[in-house]
Design a protein around this motif. Structure first.
Motif, PDB file in Angstrom:
ATOM      1  N   MET A 176       0.820  -1.209   0.000  1.00 28.70           N
ATOM      2  CA  MET A 176       0.000   0.000   0.000  1.00 28.70           C
ATOM      3  C   MET A 176       0.853   1.258   0.000  1.00 28.70           C
ATOM      4  SD  MET A 176      -3.090   0.899   2.648  1.00 28.70           S
ATOM      5  CE  MET A 176      -3.829  -0.688   2.420  1.00 28.70           C
ATOM      6  N   ALA A 177       2.167   1.114  -0.070  1.00 30.50           N
ATOM      7  CA  ALA A 177       3.053   2.263   0.096  1.00 30.50           C
ATOM      8  C   ALA A 177       2.810   3.351  -0.934  1.00 30.50           C
ATOM      9  CB  ALA A 177       4.506   1.804   0.037  1.00 30.50           C
ATOM     10  N   GLU A 178       2.401   3.000  -2.147  1.00 31.51           N
ATOM     11  CA  GLU A 178       2.243   4.009  -3.183  1.00 31.51           C
ATOM     12  C   GLU A 178       0.834   4.069  -3.761  1.00 31.51           C
ATOM     13  OE1 GLU A 178       5.190   3.222  -6.117  1.00 31.51           O
ATOM     14  OE2 GLU A 178       6.869   3.603  -4.779  1.00 31.51           O
ATOM     15  N   GLN A 179       0.063   2.996  -3.649  1.00 29.76           N
ATOM     16  CA  GLN A 179      -1.248   2.962  -4.272  1.00 29.76           C
ATOM     17  C   GLN A 179      -2.267   3.782  -3.505  1.00 29.76           C
ATOM     18  OE1 GLN A 179      -1.662  -1.308  -3.809  1.00 29.76           O
ATOM     19  NE2 GLN A 179      -3.366  -1.045  -2.411  1.00 29.76           N
ATOM     20  N   SER A 180      -3.412   4.041  -4.137  1.00 26.19           N
ATOM     21  CA  SER A 180      -4.506   4.741  -3.481  1.00 26.19           C
ATOM     22  C   SER A 180      -5.067   3.886  -2.354  1.00 26.19           C
ATOM     23  CB  SER A 180      -5.614   5.041  -4.495  1.00 26.19           C
ATOM     24  OG  SER A 180      -5.173   5.946  -5.473  1.00 26.19           O
ATOM     25  N   VAL A 181      -5.580   4.530  -1.343  1.00 30.11           N
ATOM     26  CA  VAL A 181      -6.247   3.833  -0.243  1.00 30.11           C
ATOM     27  C   VAL A 181      -7.729   3.764  -0.566  1.00 30.11           C
ATOM     28  CG1 VAL A 181      -6.828   3.923   2.207  1.00 30.11           C
ATOM     29  CG2 VAL A 181      -4.515   4.516   1.447  1.00 30.11           C
ATOM     30  N   ARG A 182      -8.285   2.569  -0.495  1.00 34.01           N
ATOM     31  CA  ARG A 182      -9.666   2.325  -0.892  1.00 34.01           C
ATOM     32  C   ARG A 182     -10.588   2.389   0.327  1.00 34.01           C
ATOM     33  NH1 ARG A 182      -8.344  -3.351  -3.558  1.00 34.01           N
ATOM     34  NH2 ARG A 182      -7.426  -3.470  -1.464  1.00 34.01           N
ATOM     35  N   TRP A 183     -11.580   3.273   0.250  1.00 31.53           N
ATOM     36  CA  TRP A 183     -12.454   3.565   1.386  1.00 31.53           C
ATOM     37  C   TRP A 183     -13.850   2.977   1.190  1.00 31.53           C
ATOM     38  CZ3 TRP A 183     -11.366   6.465   5.840  1.00 31.53           C
ATOM     39  CH2 TRP A 183     -10.105   7.091   5.868  1.00 31.53           C
ATOM     40  N   GLY A 184     -14.403   2.511   2.305  1.00 34.82           N
ATOM     41  CA  GLY A 184     -15.821   2.214   2.397  1.00 34.82           C
ATOM     42  C   GLY A 184     -16.451   3.159   3.396  1.00 34.82           C
ATOM     43  N   ILE A 185     -17.669   3.590   3.131  1.00 33.67           N
ATOM     44  CA  ILE A 185     -18.384   4.524   4.002  1.00 33.67           C
ATOM     45  C   ILE A 185     -19.576   3.786   4.614  1.00 33.67           C
ATOM     46  CG2 ILE A 185     -19.515   6.769   4.180  1.00 33.67           C
ATOM     47  CD1 ILE A 185     -16.596   6.935   3.265  1.00 33.67           C
ATOM     48  N   LEU A 186     -19.629   3.721   5.939  1.00 31.97           N
ATOM     49  CA  LEU A 186     -20.725   3.030   6.611  1.00 31.97           C
ATOM     50  C   LEU A 186     -21.615   4.069   7.279  1.00 31.97           C
ATOM     51  CD1 LEU A 186     -20.405  -0.274   8.616  1.00 31.97           C
ATOM     52  CD2 LEU A 186     -22.089   1.463   9.175  1.00 31.97           C
ATOM     53  N   ALA A 187     -22.773   4.305   6.667  1.00 31.66           N
ATOM     54  CA  ALA A 187     -23.805   5.278   7.069  1.00 31.66           C
ATOM     55  C   ALA A 187     -23.835   6.413   6.057  1.00 31.66           C
ATOM     56  CB  ALA A 187     -23.618   5.818   8.479  1.00 31.66           C
ATOM     57  N   THR A 188     -24.961   7.098   6.009  1.00 34.68           N
ATOM     58  CA  THR A 188     -25.176   8.087   4.949  1.00 34.68           C
ATOM     59  C   THR A 188     -25.704   9.419   5.465  1.00 34.68           C
ATOM     60  OG1 THR A 188     -27.377   7.155   4.559  1.00 34.68           O
ATOM     61  CG2 THR A 188     -25.585   6.317   3.196  1.00 34.68           C
ATOM     62  N   GLY A 189     -25.462   9.710   6.739  1.00 29.39           N
ATOM     63  CA  GLY A 189     -25.945  10.962   7.317  1.00 29.39           C
ATOM     64  C   GLY A 189     -25.059  12.146   6.989  1.00 29.39           C
ATOM     65  N   GLY A 190     -25.273  13.245   7.717  1.00 26.45           N
ATOM     66  CA  GLY A 190     -24.581  14.490   7.431  1.00 26.45           C
ATOM     67  C   GLY A 190     -23.082  14.413   7.585  1.00 26.45           C
ATOM     68  N   ILE A 191     -22.593  13.794   8.658  1.00 29.46           N
ATOM     69  CA  ILE A 191     -21.147  13.726   8.859  1.00 29.46           C
ATOM     70  C   ILE A 191     -20.506  12.811   7.825  1.00 29.46           C
ATOM     71  CG2 ILE A 191     -21.270  11.845  10.553  1.00 29.46           C
ATOM     72  CD1 ILE A 191     -18.813  14.844  10.520  1.00 29.46           C
ATOM     73  N   ALA A 192     -21.219  11.750   7.429  1.00 23.73           N
ATOM     74  CA  ALA A 192     -20.697  10.871   6.370  1.00 23.73           C
ATOM     75  C   ALA A 192     -20.558  11.640   5.064  1.00 23.73           C
ATOM     76  CB  ALA A 192     -21.614   9.669   6.179  1.00 23.73           C
ATOM     77  N   ALA A 193     -21.531  12.482   4.766  1.00 21.44           N
ATOM     78  CA  ALA A 193     -21.474  13.277   3.539  1.00 21.44           C
ATOM     79  C   ALA A 193     -20.328  14.278   3.585  1.00 21.44           C
ATOM     80  CB  ALA A 193     -22.797  13.992   3.320  1.00 21.44           C
ATOM     81  N   ALA A 194     -20.127  14.925   4.731  1.00 18.44           N
ATOM     82  CA  ALA A 194     -19.043  15.897   4.856  1.00 18.44           C
ATOM     83  C   ALA A 194     -17.682  15.228   4.690  1.00 18.44           C
ATOM     84  CB  ALA A 194     -19.126  16.598   6.213  1.00 18.44           C
ATOM     85  N   PHE A 195     -17.509  14.075   5.315  1.00 19.20           N
ATOM     86  CA  PHE A 195     -16.237  13.363   5.207  1.00 19.20           C
ATOM     87  C   PHE A 195     -16.001  12.886   3.776  1.00 19.20           C
ATOM     88  CE2 PHE A 195     -13.606   9.535   5.510  1.00 19.20           C
ATOM     89  CZ  PHE A 195     -12.533  10.008   6.248  1.00 19.20           C
ATOM     90  N   THR A 196     -17.042  12.337   3.162  1.00 17.67           N
ATOM     91  CA  THR A 196     -16.912  11.819   1.803  1.00 17.67           C
ATOM     92  C   THR A 196     -16.594  12.939   0.821  1.00 17.67           C
ATOM     93  OG1 THR A 196     -18.442  10.028   2.322  1.00 17.67           O
ATOM     94  CG2 THR A 196     -18.066  10.487   0.000  1.00 17.67           C
ATOM     95  N   ALA A 197     -17.198  14.100   1.013  1.00 15.71           N
ATOM     96  CA  ALA A 197     -16.909  15.241   0.142  1.00 15.71           C
ATOM     97  C   ALA A 197     -15.434  15.628   0.219  1.00 15.71           C
ATOM     98  CB  ALA A 197     -17.785  16.428   0.532  1.00 15.71           C
ATOM     99  N   ASP A 198     -14.826  15.521   1.396  1.00 13.30           N
ATOM    100  CA  ASP A 198     -13.409  15.816   1.524  1.00 13.30           C
ATOM    101  C   ASP A 198     -12.556  14.711   0.909  1.00 13.30           C
ATOM    102  OD1 ASP A 198     -13.741  18.254   2.667  1.00 13.30           O
ATOM    103  OD2 ASP A 198     -13.307  17.640   4.712  1.00 13.30           O
ATOM    104  N   LEU A 199     -12.999  13.464   1.031  1.00 13.80           N
ATOM    105  CA  LEU A 199     -12.261  12.363   0.404  1.00 13.80           C
ATOM    106  C   LEU A 199     -12.198  12.524  -1.111  1.00 13.80           C
ATOM    107  CD1 LEU A 199     -13.272   8.983   2.121  1.00 13.80           C
ATOM    108  CD2 LEU A 199     -11.088  10.176   2.256  1.00 13.80           C
ATOM    109  N   VAL A 200     -13.279  12.995  -1.694  1.00 16.22           N
ATOM    110  CA  VAL A 200     -13.334  13.174  -3.146  1.00 16.22           C
ATOM    111  C   VAL A 200     -12.204  14.082  -3.621  1.00 16.22           C
ATOM    112  CG1 VAL A 200     -14.698  14.186  -5.019  1.00 16.22           C
ATOM    113  CG2 VAL A 200     -15.806  12.700  -3.334  1.00 16.22           C
ATOM    114  N   ASP A 201     -11.816  15.037  -2.771  1.00 13.45           N
ATOM    115  CA  ASP A 201     -10.780  15.997  -3.156  1.00 13.45           C
ATOM    116  C   ASP A 201      -9.360  15.494  -2.926  1.00 13.45           C
ATOM    117  OD1 ASP A 201     -12.627  17.880  -3.984  1.00 13.45           O
ATOM    118  OD2 ASP A 201     -12.750  18.850  -2.017  1.00 13.45           O
TER     119      ASP A 201
END
Length: 351
Positions: A1-26
């Motif tokens: 994993m030293a150079e590759q992208s880190v693959r994320w799963g998101i568990l839950a779809t509320g407001g804080i999940a959306a805020a975190f995911t929006a930052d991950l997109v960037d």
């Protein structure tokens, strides 16, 4: 994993999940793989919103997705033990929202599970990863204000919140202390370690959760921390650290500040401002970056948000709830042996 992208799963779809995911997109080195909710419709809508390839209508499918490197758990904290535990059991690494769990017993179970499985686990205490908070801690550790004598911090929302709202629902771990008070308590313990004793008073709702809580934390060596949280009155959300030779004031939004002011005896005040390159003050990207850094380094916990520190905060929150008489459904009448308060006082988050 030293150079590759880190693959994320998101568990839950509320407001804080959306805020975190929006930052991950960037973040160019973060890859969004899947999202899960107990509602398939909600998961699909969230996936479409953020361009996530897979949407699951149950948590188990996400936990068992071997294409995922780490799961971000964003459920209400009453479900953190179940959700994070499910993912750890399945071999996933986990970033779990704060407060970490309802109580110390649940937190200890997750830590034991992660260590037994050799998995990464971290509380999403984004304040600890904030560059300006890290700068403040470094100044305190370097003796910029001398020996710390007092810490003061508050976090209150104006409300009013109806009885059915999650902040007043005992089944969801409602109340000011766990949802908001975790910030001033964590701020105090970042600088002073774990208290040796606590006292507290609270105003309770008819449902039995705290509408506001005021607490005094006492530390070996004589330092004190005064913390306050509320869901019935909007506070200034400020913090101040006073030492034997000066003071540091955070004038607003202390857990994600845009500036703080250092007052040193015999000198003009110095203002420290956030670097615009670090992104908006509301950004959750710093904790995401820390998770990805740790995973690439093969670490199973973060030196910025150490598990012993998380357990120490949970021990304090349990002690405070013991003092104010708040219990949640299914909890024992006694939250534990409060004589153990202070047992983990030697933990030290890295600057």
């Amino acid at each position: 994993m030293a150079e590759q992208s880190v693959r994320w799963g998101i568990l839950a779809t509320g407001g804080i999940a959306a805020a975190f995911t929006a930052d991950l997109v960037d973040l160019p080195d973060a890859e969004l793989v899947a999202v899960a909710s107990r509602s398939g419709e909600s998961a699909r809508a969230f996936a479409e919103r953020f361009g996530i390839p897979r949407a699951y209508g149950d948590w188990e499918a996400l936990a068992n997705d071997e294409d995922i490197d780490v799961v971000y758990v964003a459920t209400p904290h009453s479900a953190h033990r179940a959700a994070a535990g499910l993912c750890l059991e399945a071999g996933r690494n986990v970033l779990c929202e704060k407060p970490f769990t309802l109580n110390l017993r649940e937190a200890e179970e997750l830590v034991e599970l992660a260590r037994g499985r050799g998995r990464f686990l971290m509380e999403a205490m984004w304040m600890y990863c904030n560059p300006l908070i890290r700068r403040l801690k470094a100044l305190v550790d370097d003796g910029a204000i001398g020996e710390v004598r007092t810490v003061q911090a508050d976090f209150g929302l104006a409300g009013p919140f109806p009885p059915a709202h999650r902040l007043r629902n005992p089944a969801l771990g409602g109340g000011a202390l766990l949802d908001l008070g975790v910030y001033p308590v964590s701020f105090a313990q970042l600088l002073l370690g774990e208290p040796s004793d606590v006292t507290a008073r609270a105003t309770l709702s008819p449902e039995g959760v705290d509408l506001q809580t005021g607490a005094l934390l006492s530390f070996d060596g004589g330092a004190l921390a005064s913390v306050h949280c509320s869901i019935v009155g909007g506070t200034s959300v400020t913090a101040s650290v006073t030492g034997s030779r000066g003071r540091i004031d955070i004038p607003s939004g202390f857990f994600h500040p845009d500036r703080f002011v250092l007052h040193r005896d015999g000198r003009d005040p110095e203002e420290f401002a956030a670097d615009p390159a670090d992104g908006p003050r509301s950004s959750l990207r710093h904790e995401a970056r820390e998770v990805m850094r740790a995973l690439r380094a093969g670490e199973t916990e973060s030196p910025l948000v150490p598990l012993e520190g998380t357990l120490a905060v949970m021990r304090t929150l349990d002690a405070l709830r013991e003092r104010i008489g708040v219990r949640y459904p299914g909890e024992p009448g006694d939250l534990g042996d409060l004589g153990d308060l202070g047992k983990g006082a030697s933990y030290a988050p890295v600057s």
